[in-house]
Scaffold this motif. Structure first.
Motif, PDB file in Angstrom:
ATOM      1  N   TYR A  33       0.778  -1.160   0.117  1.00  0.00           N
ATOM      2  CA  TYR A  33      -0.068  -0.026  -0.017  1.00  0.00           C
ATOM      3  C   TYR A  33       0.914   1.434   0.001  1.00  0.00           C
ATOM      4  CZ  TYR A  33      -4.278  -2.984   1.023  1.00  0.00           C
ATOM      5  OH  TYR A  33      -5.223  -3.693   1.132  1.00  0.00           O
ATOM      6  N   LEU A  56       0.100   4.641   1.408  1.00  0.00           N
ATOM      7  CA  LEU A  56       0.087   4.516   2.867  1.00  0.00           C
ATOM      8  C   LEU A  56       1.440   4.870   3.598  1.00  0.00           C
ATOM      9  CD1 LEU A  56      -2.919   2.228   3.799  1.00  0.00           C
ATOM     10  CD2 LEU A  56      -2.996   4.612   3.481  1.00  0.00           C
ATOM     11  N   GLU A 105       1.776   8.345   3.462  1.00  0.00           N
ATOM     12  CA  GLU A 105       0.855   9.068   4.207  1.00  0.00           C
ATOM     13  C   GLU A 105       1.378   8.788   5.844  1.00  0.00           C
ATOM     14  OE1 GLU A 105      -0.759  11.273   3.123  1.00  0.00           O
ATOM     15  OE2 GLU A 105      -2.378  10.715   1.625  1.00  0.00           O
ATOM     16  N   LEU A 106       1.713   7.765   6.008  1.00  0.00           N
ATOM     17  CA  LEU A 106       2.325   7.403   7.407  1.00  0.00           C
ATOM     18  C   LEU A 106       3.300   8.779   7.863  1.00  0.00           C
ATOM     19  CD1 LEU A 106       2.064   5.217   9.410  1.00  0.00           C
ATOM     20  CD2 LEU A 106       4.112   4.315   8.673  1.00  0.00           C
ATOM     21  N   THR A 149       1.391  12.320   7.902  1.00  0.00           N
ATOM     22  CA  THR A 149       0.327  12.562   8.780  1.00  0.00           C
ATOM     23  C   THR A 149       0.962  12.776  10.050  1.00  0.00           C
ATOM     24  OG1 THR A 149      -0.065  10.212   9.511  1.00  0.00           O
ATOM     25  CG2 THR A 149      -1.655  11.150   7.704  1.00  0.00           C
ATOM     26  N   ARG A 197       4.496  -1.127   9.758  1.00  0.00           N
ATOM     27  CA  ARG A 197       4.737  -1.302   8.367  1.00  0.00           C
ATOM     28  C   ARG A 197       4.204  -2.561   7.752  1.00  0.00           C
ATOM     29  NH1 ARG A 197       9.608   0.644  10.519  1.00  0.00           N
ATOM     30  NH2 ARG A 197      10.519  -1.639  10.195  1.00  0.00           N
ATOM     31  N   LEU A 233       1.382  -3.777   8.052  1.00  0.00           N
ATOM     32  CA  LEU A 233       0.125  -3.776   7.875  1.00  0.00           C
ATOM     33  C   LEU A 233      -0.312  -2.943   6.534  1.00  0.00           C
ATOM     34  CD1 LEU A 233      -1.809  -2.980  11.224  1.00  0.00           C
ATOM     35  CD2 LEU A 233      -1.810  -4.895   9.859  1.00  0.00           C
ATOM     36  N   LEU A 234       1.138  -2.415   6.079  1.00  0.00           N
ATOM     37  CA  LEU A 234       0.876  -1.428   4.615  1.00  0.00           C
ATOM     38  C   LEU A 234       1.625  -2.274   3.631  1.00  0.00           C
ATOM     39  CD1 LEU A 234       2.031   1.977   6.195  1.00  0.00           C
ATOM     40  CD2 LEU A 234      -0.192   0.749   6.058  1.00  0.00           C
ATOM     41  N   ASP A 235       2.125  -3.541   3.961  1.00  0.00           N
ATOM     42  CA  ASP A 235       2.854  -4.304   3.137  1.00  0.00           C
ATOM     43  C   ASP A 235       2.222  -5.594   2.401  1.00  0.00           C
ATOM     44  OD1 ASP A 235       5.911  -5.359   2.533  1.00  0.00           O
ATOM     45  OD2 ASP A 235       4.637  -7.193   3.222  1.00  0.00           O
ATOM     46  N   THR A 287      -8.022  -5.467  10.256  1.00  0.00           N
ATOM     47  CA  THR A 287      -8.165  -4.002   9.729  1.00  0.00           C
ATOM     48  C   THR A 287      -8.016  -3.842   8.043  1.00  0.00           C
ATOM     49  OG1 THR A 287      -7.128  -1.673   9.799  1.00  0.00           O
ATOM     50  CG2 THR A 287      -5.799  -3.601  10.140  1.00  0.00           C
ATOM     51  N   PRO A 322      -6.774  -0.530   6.516  1.00  0.00           N
ATOM     52  CA  PRO A 322      -6.700   1.065   7.351  1.00  0.00           C
ATOM     53  C   PRO A 322      -6.389   1.837   6.000  1.00  0.00           C
ATOM     54  CG  PRO A 322      -4.655  -0.001   7.672  1.00  0.00           C
ATOM     55  CD  PRO A 322      -5.602  -0.948   7.057  1.00  0.00           C
ATOM     56  N   THR A 368      -5.398   6.579   5.298  1.00  0.00           N
ATOM     57  CA  THR A 368      -4.796   7.454   5.749  1.00  0.00           C
ATOM     58  C   THR A 368      -5.040   8.183   7.087  1.00  0.00           C
ATOM     59  OG1 THR A 368      -4.053   8.384   3.432  1.00  0.00           O
ATOM     60  CG2 THR A 368      -4.055  10.100   5.343  1.00  0.00           C
ATOM     61  N   MET A 411      -3.889   6.249  10.180  1.00  0.00           N
ATOM     62  CA  MET A 411      -2.347   5.986  10.350  1.00  0.00           C
ATOM     63  C   MET A 411      -1.758   6.378  11.797  1.00  0.00           C
ATOM     64  SD  MET A 411      -1.034   5.124   7.315  1.00  0.00           S
ATOM     65  CE  MET A 411      -2.135   3.878   7.483  1.00  0.00           C
ATOM     66  N   HIS A 412      -2.363   6.988  12.633  1.00  0.00           N
ATOM     67  CA  HIS A 412      -1.993   7.086  14.286  1.00  0.00           C
ATOM     68  C   HIS A 412      -2.416   5.990  14.831  1.00  0.00           C
ATOM     69  CE1 HIS A 412      -1.143  11.108  12.669  1.00  0.00           C
ATOM     70  NE2 HIS A 412      -0.450  11.527  13.716  1.00  0.00           N
ATOM     71  N   VAL A 431      -2.496   2.987  13.396  1.00  0.00           N
ATOM     72  CA  VAL A 431      -1.707   1.945  13.029  1.00  0.00           C
ATOM     73  C   VAL A 431      -0.154   2.112  13.601  1.00  0.00           C
ATOM     74  CG1 VAL A 431      -0.383   1.100  10.866  1.00  0.00           C
ATOM     75  CG2 VAL A 431      -3.015   1.465  10.795  1.00  0.00           C
ATOM     76  N   LEU A 486      -4.344  -7.989   8.778  1.00  0.00           N
ATOM     77  CA  LEU A 486      -4.891  -7.288   7.677  1.00  0.00           C
ATOM     78  C   LEU A 486      -5.574  -7.930   6.602  1.00  0.00           C
ATOM     79  CD1 LEU A 486      -4.352  -4.770   5.704  1.00  0.00           C
ATOM     80  CD2 LEU A 486      -2.309  -5.886   4.930  1.00  0.00           C
ATOM     81  N   TRP A 489      -4.682  12.165  16.523  1.00  0.00           N
ATOM     82  CA  TRP A 489      -3.243  12.525  16.713  1.00  0.00           C
ATOM     83  C   TRP A 489      -2.830  13.597  17.651  1.00  0.00           C
ATOM     84  CZ3 TRP A 489      -4.777  14.555  11.462  1.00  0.00           C
ATOM     85  CH2 TRP A 489      -4.978  15.817  11.188  1.00  0.00           C
ATOM     86  N   ARG A 497      -1.186 -15.402   4.680  1.00  0.00           N
ATOM     87  CA  ARG A 497      -0.427 -14.287   5.562  1.00  0.00           C
ATOM     88  C   ARG A 497      -0.132 -14.953   6.936  1.00  0.00           C
ATOM     89  NH1 ARG A 497       0.632  -8.265   6.453  1.00  0.00           N
ATOM     90  NH2 ARG A 497       1.670  -8.242   4.670  1.00  0.00           N
TER      91      ARG A 497
END
Lengths: 508, 508
Positions: A433, A436, A439-440, A443, A453, A455-457, B15, B17, B19, B22-23, B25, B38, B158, B418
């Motif tokens: 992703y 994201l 965006e991580l 934000t 990381r 969860l974005l992979d 999840t 998720p 943008t 992101m906090h 996560v 995920l 945040w 996964r």
């Protein structure tokens, strides 16, 4: 009901039906003009209806199964709402007298539909069915277009007593009055920095030419909105600078502008909020003017503006694309797409982080249409391509898809195969992703630890889109170099029917 | 917030998720006790949270991206609502001050959540976040359990100023008073035909034994609801007759009953309405009594009833399964599943038209749990299996999936791979929406012409679930005979991790 739809110009139904919709399904055989297209998931049906209408200019209808079916279609209905797409969204419901029993599928359809569909109709008796059906088409096509939801109780569907209703006269966009145009002319002649911001209906050739003439005659700048339902672009069509997605870039673009003139566009705001950054992108001291909203004849107003203040424009085409070679990156893949783009293509762009490469590389291609994700609800690209290909069977469709986004509505590939649609899907497979990961940091959430990381992979396991496509009947090939991408694209475009190219991008 | 969740017993977050999340996560790395799982689609996350809670008895949380993410999860949230599953459904939103700009993803989350989530919390400032988080868990676990939705604005997430809140004391099911039990005792001793109808929390071994004792002592009949979140069944557990899905069969089952006693069940109604058929399945002249609702201690009430009027029950196990041979039909596939079912299995049943074979064949297997589709929103089976396997890593999970239903949330297979979940998925591949072919006639819509039948047909092109599974990292094999099915099932169960068997059923 189906006859009323057809008489009102609605001739395609994208559906995933259930028990409560069986009478509608059975009735399809009685009206030859109505085509039924099956999706294996409702998000395919709603996204396809969006893509169809963007290209056909008239609405399709959907046929969904109660609130769960509507829910599954909601993300792409959200995108359609943001695109101002005309759509008749038909949702079957329990029989009127069955609702009080709170059976397992009982649910509040109207509440779920309200936010994506300003108009909701619900006939309580069969005698009202066709009148409301004609009204649904009328409301769907009210400029600039919207989702109109018709809730269809099963007993209203199966009872006697309906007769086709005549189509209602279509509403047209309201002409912009001379005074409003004159006010913008004054702004353009004020000597202060002015920019036009275009969206919606004026991202087409004639309007883009008019805007370019205004710019030539006045020195005004011309911007396009970041996300536009349908843009005509390519050789011979003025290129237009788009407001950037990342707010720091957008702020830089708009710095110094004192007058922003909206032409079927909304006042620019950031997509998301970020800590300590403003949401409103209009610079301090800049005045916002509205030449035309989506309900108005924005194209006519822009033409009038060009007549009043326009100068001459000269051709300034982007360079013709060159054939790339070597490693497969976002840039070389985009070059390969550009070098092989067939004439008259319809591009459905959900390439996300790679979109910047794709738009840059294809700017000089033969004229084509470019369809974007308008509401940020990912999973629109493959369904959009489905609908665009059904609407325009003589035009090649190119779906540019990010890997993560593709997985939300991957079932669309089956409909590509079933309907033999001429869609070439290019998966930008970066196993992440990627947006994201950007965006991580943007934000302020930091770089993320191993759990974040992870969860974005998307690399554990890698997705094999060749197998996914073949599993749904779409011929597919993986490519790992620019040369392989060129070969695969040329082969896909030479053969009729759907293809998928799993473009395995090199790690940066 | 995450610390508060963990302290309240919520240690798993399913999840997908974006943008605005992101906090949350990034914060996962600061609380080791919270596991993030995920899914590539939100319907996987919500269905997994349902399956987790059905098996763990405590809620998981979800983390979804604004209204489009919630929409994608809505079908399985509907199923969770009907299952009375405790779940903390966390939906990220734009920053509070960003909402007024109507940015592309702006949407009314609360309205969409309302119908699946009786409790909705939305902190407007960070100081309120943890108090509302603890309250969300408290509300989710209020008997019998429900979805509690917490809308989480990005700036609340945040900003500083939160401190973990202590867990609130869990509410317990209310004891059924002696008078209510005595009234049912009188009914049971009335000499008139009585039936108990069991659902929810009393489809477990102890309660089924108590119900069997009541039946032995009074001659009452015992029925189970058609769709139950979790049933304990198999050798040594009394078999219970289930109310049939098809209303004509259900009517026949209940004919002659004069008193129907509900034990954590609702008064029986048909799933859908059909022309000329009643929706209410309670026979004329039959009185309905409520021993216990889902908010009450139904198991305790049933135990008290057994003490008052119970007789002796004798073991009456179904015959042990036999190994089948020959053509692969619904019946021989079910026999193969039964003959190879591992001890302690958790079965997630979304086999639809083949469920009758599966339940019959496995009745005599070693004790196991059986999880069903509770709300009719198809696409629950593979996500349920995901959550059940996460909740019970030491137990084998069997997902019995119809081909059409599997495609709604096929992305769950990637999470099986996964997370190395011990899930064996059996696809009942009959290349058809078989239930709809039956319902077409039952609704009186007739046999359907070619267009109608085509919309219920999944054979053009055939879905290849082996390729779909391998594309998502799950080892898979196709089987076409009962012998092949036996071999494949045994191999899948001998190896750890996920497997898929594409059972290509013979045409009838």
């Amino acid at each position: 009901m189906i006859r009323t739809l057809v008489d009102s110009g609605v001739t395609t139904c994208f559906t995933n039906p259930g028990t409560s919709e069986m009478h509608f399904v059975a009735a399809l055989d009685t009206v030859p003009e109505m085509r039924g297209v099956l999706g294996l998931f409702e998000g395919v049906a709603t996204g396809a209806a969006d893509g169809y209408a963007r290209m056909a200019g008239v609405p399709a209808c959907t046929l969904l199964h109660l609130r769960p079916g509507l829910g599954n279609g909601l993300a792409n209905l959200h995108n359609a709402r943001k695109a101002a797409t005309p759509m008749v969204n038909i949702v079957g419901d329990h029989a009127t007298y069955h609702l009080k029993f709170d059976a397992p599928l009982a649910s509040d359809i109207e509440t779920a539909a309200r936010n994506v569909s300003p108009w909701i109709g619900r006939p309580e008796r069969t005698a009202d069915l066709c009148r409301l059906t004609a009204e649904a088409v009328f409301e769907a096509t009210a400029p600039p277009g919207q989702v109109a939801t018709l809730i269809l109780p099963a007993d209203v569907s199966w009872s006697d007593g309906a007769a086709p209703a005549a189509a209602l006269p279509a509403r047209v966009r309201a002409a912009v009055d001379a005074e409003s145009i004159e006010q913008v002319v004054k702004v353009l002649r004020s000597g202060e920095p002015v920019a036009l911001l275009l969206g919606g209906a004026v991202m087409r050739r004639a309007s883009l030419l008019a805007a370019a003439r205004v710019a030539a005659g006045t020195g005004a700048r011309v911007f396009g909105e970041t996300f536009v339902p349908r843009t005509e672009r390519g050789a011979g069509i003025p290129r237009i600078e788009r407001i950037q997605y990342f707010s720091e870039m957008a702020e830089a673009q708009l710095t110094g502008i004192r007058h922003l003139v909206l032409v079927d566009a909304i006042s620019p705001v950031t997509f998301f909020a970020y800590p300590g950054k403003p949401s409103d992108l209009v610079p301090d001291g800049c005045e916002v003017h509205v030449l035309a909203t989506g309900r108005d004849d924005a194209a006519g107003a822009l033409a009038a503006l060009a007549t009043a203040v326009g100068g001459d424009t000269s051709a300034d085409d982007a360079p013709a694309p060159q054939r790339p070679s070597g490693a497969l990156t976002g840039a070389t893949l985009a070059a390969a797409v550009a070098a092989t783009m067939p004439d008259g293509a319809i591009v459905c762009d959900e390439s996300n982080t790679n979109s910047v490469h794709m738009t840059a590389a294809t700017a000089g291609c033969a004229p084509h249409d470019w369809l974007q994700l308008t509401g940020g609800a990912i999973g629109v690209g493959l369904p959009l391509a489905t609908g665009a290909a059904v609407a325009c069977p003589d035009r090649p469709v190119l779906a540019l898809e990010a890997d993560g986004s593709a997985m939300y509505t991957i079932q669309a590939l089956w409909t590509h195969a079933r309907e033999s649609l001429d869609v070439t899907t290019v998966i930008m497979n970066n196993r992440s992703y990627a947006i994201l990961n950007i965006e991580l940091a943007r934000t302020g959430a930091g770089e993320g630890g191993p759990k974040a990381r992870d969860l974005l992979d998307l690399s554990r396991p890698d997705l094999d889109f060749v197998k996914l496509a073949e599993g749904m009947g779409v011929p597919a090939v993986a490519v790992g170099t620019a040369e392989e991408a060129l070969t695969a694209l040329e082969r896909a475009q030479a053969e009729p029917g759907p293809h998928l190219i799993d473009a395995r991008l090199s790690p940066r």
